[in-house]
Design a protein around this motif. Structure first.
Motif, short mmCIF file in Angstrom:
data_model
loop_
_atom_site.label_atom_id
_atom_site.label_comp_id
_atom_site.label_asym_id
_atom_site.label_seq_id
_atom_site.Cartn_x
_atom_site.Cartn_y
_atom_site.Cartn_z
N VAL A 277 0.85 -1.09 0.44
CA VAL A 277 0.44 0.20 -0.10
C VAL A 277 0.23 1.43 0.07
N ILE A 278 2.04 1.41 1.02
CA ILE A 278 2.67 2.41 1.09
C ILE A 278 3.22 2.57 -0.15
N LEU A 279 3.74 1.48 -0.66
CA LEU A 279 4.87 1.59 -2.45
C LEU A 279 4.05 1.99 -3.59
N SER A 280 2.40 1.72 -3.46
CA SER A 280 1.84 2.17 -4.79
C SER A 280 1.63 3.79 -4.05
N MET A 281 1.43 4.11 -2.90
CA MET A 281 0.34 4.94 -2.73
C MET A 281 2.10 6.40 -3.28
N PHE A 282 2.98 5.82 -2.66
CA PHE A 282 4.28 7.02 -3.49
C PHE A 282 4.20 6.80 -4.94
N SER A 283 4.01 5.42 -5.77
CA SER A 283 3.76 5.58 -6.85
C SER A 283 2.66 6.87 -8.12
N THR A 284 1.75 6.84 -6.97
CA THR A 284 0.32 7.15 -7.36
C THR A 284 0.77 8.85 -7.44
N VAL B 160 6.77 11.70 -19.50
CA VAL B 160 5.40 11.17 -18.34
C VAL B 160 5.38 9.78 -19.03
N ALA B 161 5.57 9.79 -19.34
CA ALA B 161 5.24 7.50 -19.39
C ALA B 161 5.69 6.85 -18.19
N ILE B 162 6.22 7.38 -17.60
CA ILE B 162 6.98 6.80 -16.79
C ILE B 162 5.39 6.55 -15.37
N MET B 163 4.24 7.32 -16.07
CA MET B 163 2.81 6.56 -15.12
C MET B 163 2.53 5.31 -15.36
N ILE B 164 2.88 4.64 -16.30
CA ILE B 164 2.13 3.37 -16.29
C ILE B 164 2.84 2.31 -15.50
N PHE B 165 3.93 2.70 -15.05
CA PHE B 165 4.47 2.08 -14.05
C PHE B 165 4.42 1.55 -12.63
N THR B 166 3.07 2.76 -12.27
CA THR B 166 2.98 2.78 -11.00
C THR B 166 1.30 1.77 -11.61
N PRO B 167 0.38 1.07 -12.50
CA PRO B 167 -0.68 0.23 -12.42
C PRO B 167 0.34 -1.08 -12.86
N VAL B 168 1.50 -1.07 -12.96
CA VAL B 168 2.36 -1.52 -12.98
C VAL B 168 2.91 -2.90 -11.88
N VAL B 169 3.40 -1.63 -11.40
CA VAL B 169 3.99 -2.12 -9.86
C VAL B 169 2.59 -2.31 -8.94
N VAL C 54 2.21 -5.89 -7.01
CA VAL C 54 1.81 -6.24 -5.28
C VAL C 54 1.15 -6.96 -4.36
N PHE C 55 -0.58 -6.97 -5.09
CA PHE C 55 -1.16 -6.90 -4.25
C PHE C 55 -1.74 -8.19 -5.17
N GLU C 56 -2.70 -9.66 -4.47
CA GLU C 56 -2.59 -10.61 -4.51
C GLU C 56 -4.10 -10.68 -5.31
N ALA C 57 -4.34 -11.95 -6.22
CA ALA C 57 -4.99 -11.32 -7.28
C ALA C 57 -6.70 -11.34 -6.17
N ARG C 58 -6.10 -11.90 -4.89
CA ARG C 58 -7.41 -12.33 -4.22
C ARG C 58 -8.36 -10.67 -3.88
N PHE C 59 -7.15 -10.30 -3.47
CA PHE C 59 -7.95 -9.20 -2.86
C PHE C 59 -7.05 -7.66 -3.87
#
Length: 429
Positions: A242-249, A347-356, A360-365
């Motif tokens: 969650v923390i890593l994803s928020m920084f990437s966001t 700015v295409a650096i933005m696509i690494f956010t959804p990729v990451v 980092v999150f399992e399919a079940r959640f």
């Protein structure tokens, strides 16, 4: 557990295409607001306010859409993990269509006084709730349909398509400015894009009837592996994700808001562009970004996510430095335009956010994890970035601090590099 297929059959390819097109149309509805900021400022706030304060209020109202995103994201993420990815697509577009269309009808400040900015605020809140579930759902949907060896490329293509919604907004703005006089645009022409947005929403609803559920969710449902409270499981087992994803966001949101959405408006004031010139410059930047998103996705699949993320951080920092010098330092119109278009490639650096986030999150959640981290992060960043960008632009324009706004972009590049390093250490195989 089965997590992806090696190939896409014809029906799945069609489904991904419809998902991307629907996302582009919905994003048009959310973003069209920013292309007509000057008219919204005129009509929804008191005329006695200075231009700066009217613009600040308008950008603040725009930011309200970001603050409302977590509500939609958390609710739709929960039910997306419990009831299916597809079902939430229909809900998000329904929540977007009505408020967007209403902007073509809402009375102005001159007619209803302070109720006008209140209605405007409500429109942005509902749009924010809708978009909060849209992008995370689309990313999960595409990731779970994509071949393993092309997972980043498919996310890059989807993100490029969604960015196409901004391009569509630009085209509408350009056509209106070419077709109508300045007085007609001021009086009633600015309402047309919001009416068109309502039509686009209806088209999106129709397109999404043809979507099929992802094989990953179908397998989880068959195995009875669905979580009762997905977000609880996210917070229990994936705090670091969650923390890593928020920084990437933060990187994604900051780049989009400053460079893609607001920078053409700032350039217009510095270089005295016409509205048509501004639209053409922004369209050039968006086309560059679309190409960059696809290339960045392909690079992530070929060279690795963390390595490609770092390279794009360096590219963005370097290209944007040259752009800000040309704009605020040299005040070179040709130089600023060319380097702006190149900066948008970065700015295409933005696509690494959804990729990451999809890793980092399992399919079940996964839906809940991405929705929570992405929307909370975007709400925080989107809540202060418009006002911060306007303030830093004013400082840069004064000549005393010409690189004030670049400092914020450089900070985002350092954040992106740090995220890539942490991801490589903890998640990359």
């Amino acid at each position: 557990m089965h997590t992806s297929r090696k190939t896409l059959d014809r029906q799945e390819f069609k489904t991904l295409g419809l998902s991307s097109l629907g996302g582009a149309l919905e994003f048009y509805d959310f973003i069209i607001f920013v292309f007509f900021t000057q008219y919204i400022s005129m009509h929804f706030f008191p005329q006695e306010l200075s231009t700066f304060w009217r613009d600040l209020n308008t950008y603040g109202t725009f930011a309200a859409g970001y603050l409302a995103r977590p509500i939609g994201g958390i609710v739709m993420g929960h039910f997306g993990d419990k009831l299916g990815r597809k079902n939430m697509f229909m809900l998000s577009i329904l929540l977007m269509v009505v408020p967007t269309f209403s902007l073509s009808l809402i009375p102005t400040f001159e007619t209803i006084g302070y109720l006008a900015p209140l209605f405007l605020l409500l429109v942005r809140v509902f749009q924010g709730i809708a978009i909060g579930g849209e992008l995370p759902g689309a990313w999960v949907f595409v990731r779970e349909h994509s071949p393993q060896k092309h997972k980043a490329l498919y996310l890059g293509v989807l993100t490029a398509s969604v960015v196409g919604g901004i391009l569509l907004g630009n085209l509408v703005a350009l056509i209106l400015n070419l077709s109508l006089s300045a007085e007609e645009m001021k009086e009633w022409g600015w309402r047309i894009p919001f009416f068109i947005g309502g039509v686009f929403g209806i088209i999106s609803i129709y397109l999404r009837k043809f979507l099929s559920e992802t094989p990953v969710f179908q397998q989880m449902k068959q195995d009875r592996a669905l979580e009762k409270f997905p977000l609880k499981e996210v917070l229990k087992t994936s705090k670091q994700g969650v923390i890593l994803s928020m920084f990437s966001t933060w990187v994604l949101a900051g780049c989009i808001v400053v460079l893609v959405l607001f920078m053409p408006n700032f350039m217009q004031k510095v270089l005295s562009f016409s509205d048509i010139q501004k639209s053409l410059v922004q369209m050039g930047g968006i086309l560059s970004l679309v190409f960059g998103c696809v290339l960045a996705g392909a690079c992530a699949d070929r060279f690795g996510i963390s390595r490609s993320y770092k390279v794009f951080a360096v590219v963005l920092g370097s290209l944007s430095l040259v752009f800000f010098y040309n704009l605020y330092g040299a005040r070179s119109e040709v130089g600023a335009i060319i380097t702006y278009i190149l900066s948008c490639f970065g700015v295409a650096i933005m696509i690494f956010t959804p990729v990451v986030m999809c890793e980092v999150f399992e399919a079940r959640f996964r839906f809940s994890g991405i929705s929570f981290a992405y929307n909370i992060g975007y709400a925080i960043v989107g809540g202060f970035t418009p006002q911060l960008a306007l303030t830093l632009h004013t400082l840069s324009l004064s000549g005393k601090y010409p690189y004030a706004l670049y400092g914020y972009i450089l900070l985002l590049c350092f954040v992106a590099y740090g995220v890539a390093c942490v991801y490589k250490k903890m998640w990359e195989k």
